[in-house]
Design an enzyme around this catalytic site. Structure first.
Site, short mmCIF file in Angstrom:
data_model
loop_
_atom_site.label_atom_id
_atom_site.label_comp_id
_atom_site.label_asym_id
_atom_site.label_seq_id
_atom_site.Cartn_x
_atom_site.Cartn_y
_atom_site.Cartn_z
N ARG A 187 0.86 -1.19 0.00
CA ARG A 187 0.00 0.00 0.00
C ARG A 187 0.89 1.23 0.00
NH1 ARG A 187 -3.71 -2.82 -1.81
NH2 ARG A 187 -5.05 -4.02 -0.41
N GLU A 188 0.69 2.09 -0.99
CA GLU A 188 1.46 3.34 -1.11
C GLU A 188 0.66 4.42 -0.37
OE1 GLU A 188 1.50 3.45 -5.35
OE2 GLU A 188 2.73 1.63 -5.47
N ALA A 211 -8.15 28.39 1.30
CA ALA A 211 -7.78 27.12 1.92
C ALA A 211 -6.32 27.14 2.30
CB ALA A 211 -8.04 25.96 0.96
N GLU A 227 -5.62 35.21 2.92
CA GLU A 227 -5.83 35.16 1.47
C GLU A 227 -6.81 36.21 0.95
OE1 GLU A 227 -4.66 30.47 0.66
OE2 GLU A 227 -6.65 31.16 0.13
N PRO A 275 -8.84 8.78 0.14
CA PRO A 275 -8.55 7.75 1.15
C PRO A 275 -7.86 6.51 0.61
CG PRO A 275 -10.91 7.83 0.66
CD PRO A 275 -10.29 9.01 -0.02
N GLU A 279 -4.90 12.81 3.94
CA GLU A 279 -5.27 14.22 4.07
C GLU A 279 -6.74 14.37 4.47
OE1 GLU A 279 -5.27 18.44 1.59
OE2 GLU A 279 -5.73 16.61 0.51
N GLU A 286 5.03 34.32 1.79
CA GLU A 286 6.08 34.76 0.86
C GLU A 286 6.01 34.09 -0.51
OE1 GLU A 286 10.07 34.19 2.05
OE2 GLU A 286 10.08 35.93 3.38
#
Lengths: 186, 186
Positions: free
Chosen positions: B41-42, B79, B99, B117, B122, B141
């Site tokens: 599994r990666e 985001a 932002e 998933p 994440e 920056e």
């Protein structure tokens, strides 16, 4: 804001290949920023994938499967990676049938979206399955999952409980709710 | 289907660390499958992120920025990544202000979802910004973007044209439509 506004384009100075796997590959690009400075960008390449909102008797077909990156099982709509050269709508029909047994007369595109554009190029195509007929599931060798179907209220409850917690399935439930309210997907 | 059904859990036999970067890390796990076979599994590790649906005069605040993994600019809701130990609602307030310049009295959670998933952990938290007051943007920056605001019809048009094409922004537009139709987010 103009169309195709790439005034902030980042110029690739160098690409370092880090990994080339079965599912993803990873590279690190050194780029020149719009202000002339340089930065690095970590980029995961992915072949793209499909997922399917399929309603049977006003219930959404879902599969429960273990997700190693999360260390737990999740309930998700049927989905899978694109094979090389495969049309997304064909992949969607194939995955739906493999995972649920249902054959589908036509796949209507709902939307396509990049799952994580900050670090990955994975593009996911969401379809609405029409003209469903039941049949026999046919899973990949290393695929273990259970198929079931949820009412809209159950799907909402699963989201509240965290049993549904992935972007594609939540987007599909949102699209389903819009469809229930308006007869269209947006 | 039972709650917390991990009957298909994959047991980690070995973890190979491949890469540890600024944003993501990558490992390959060798696992034992439920049928006793082994597989790899990666897995991409990511710190998690936040995103914000912010409505000003019934328009959605968006930013246009270059996305190196896609090789082009995209229009997205504000985001950003979570800082270590940061509360998601605080991160959402910080990113919105950085932002767009808008300060936000309270952040209401809409939903949280895993973006991919199958290969990544994440987790993205989507908030609805309430009590907005305008101010001065303050970008990182190495961050270059333009802020603007879209009506619902414009947002819909941007999705149709592919100028909006990421999961979080499409989920936010779906949530906005549900909010317009029902007064709630699902």
């Amino acid at each position: 804001m103009t169309n195709a506004n790439d005034k902030y384009a980042e110029v690739t100075l160098e690409t370092e290949k880090i990994f080339d796997g079965k599912v993803i590959s990873l590279q690190v690009d050194r780029v020149r920023l719009p202000n002339g400075e340089t930065a690095t960008r970590e980029i995961v390449r992915h072949p793209g994938a499909v997922c399917v909102l399929a309603l049977v008797d006003d219930k959404m077909l879902v599969v429960e499967q273990y997700r190693k990156p999360l260390g737990r099982s999740q309930v998700e709509i049927p989905a899978g990676k694109l094979d090389p050269g495969e049309e997304p709508s064909e992949a969607a029909k194939r995955e739906l049938e493999e995972e649920t047994g249902y054959r589908c007369g036509s796949m209507r595109p709902i939307s396509s979206f990049y799952t994580s554009p900050g670090f990955a190029d994975e593009l996911l195509h969401l379809f609405f399955a029409e003209q469903l007929t039941p049949g026999q599931a046919n899973l990949d060798e290393d695929e273990f999952l259970d198929c079931t179907a949820l009412t809209f209220e159950q799907a909402k409850q699963y989201i509240a409980e965290g049993r549904i917690s992935d972007a594609k399935t939540i987007a599909a439930v949102y699209a389903w709710q819009i469809y229930r309210l308006t007869g269209d997907f947006l």
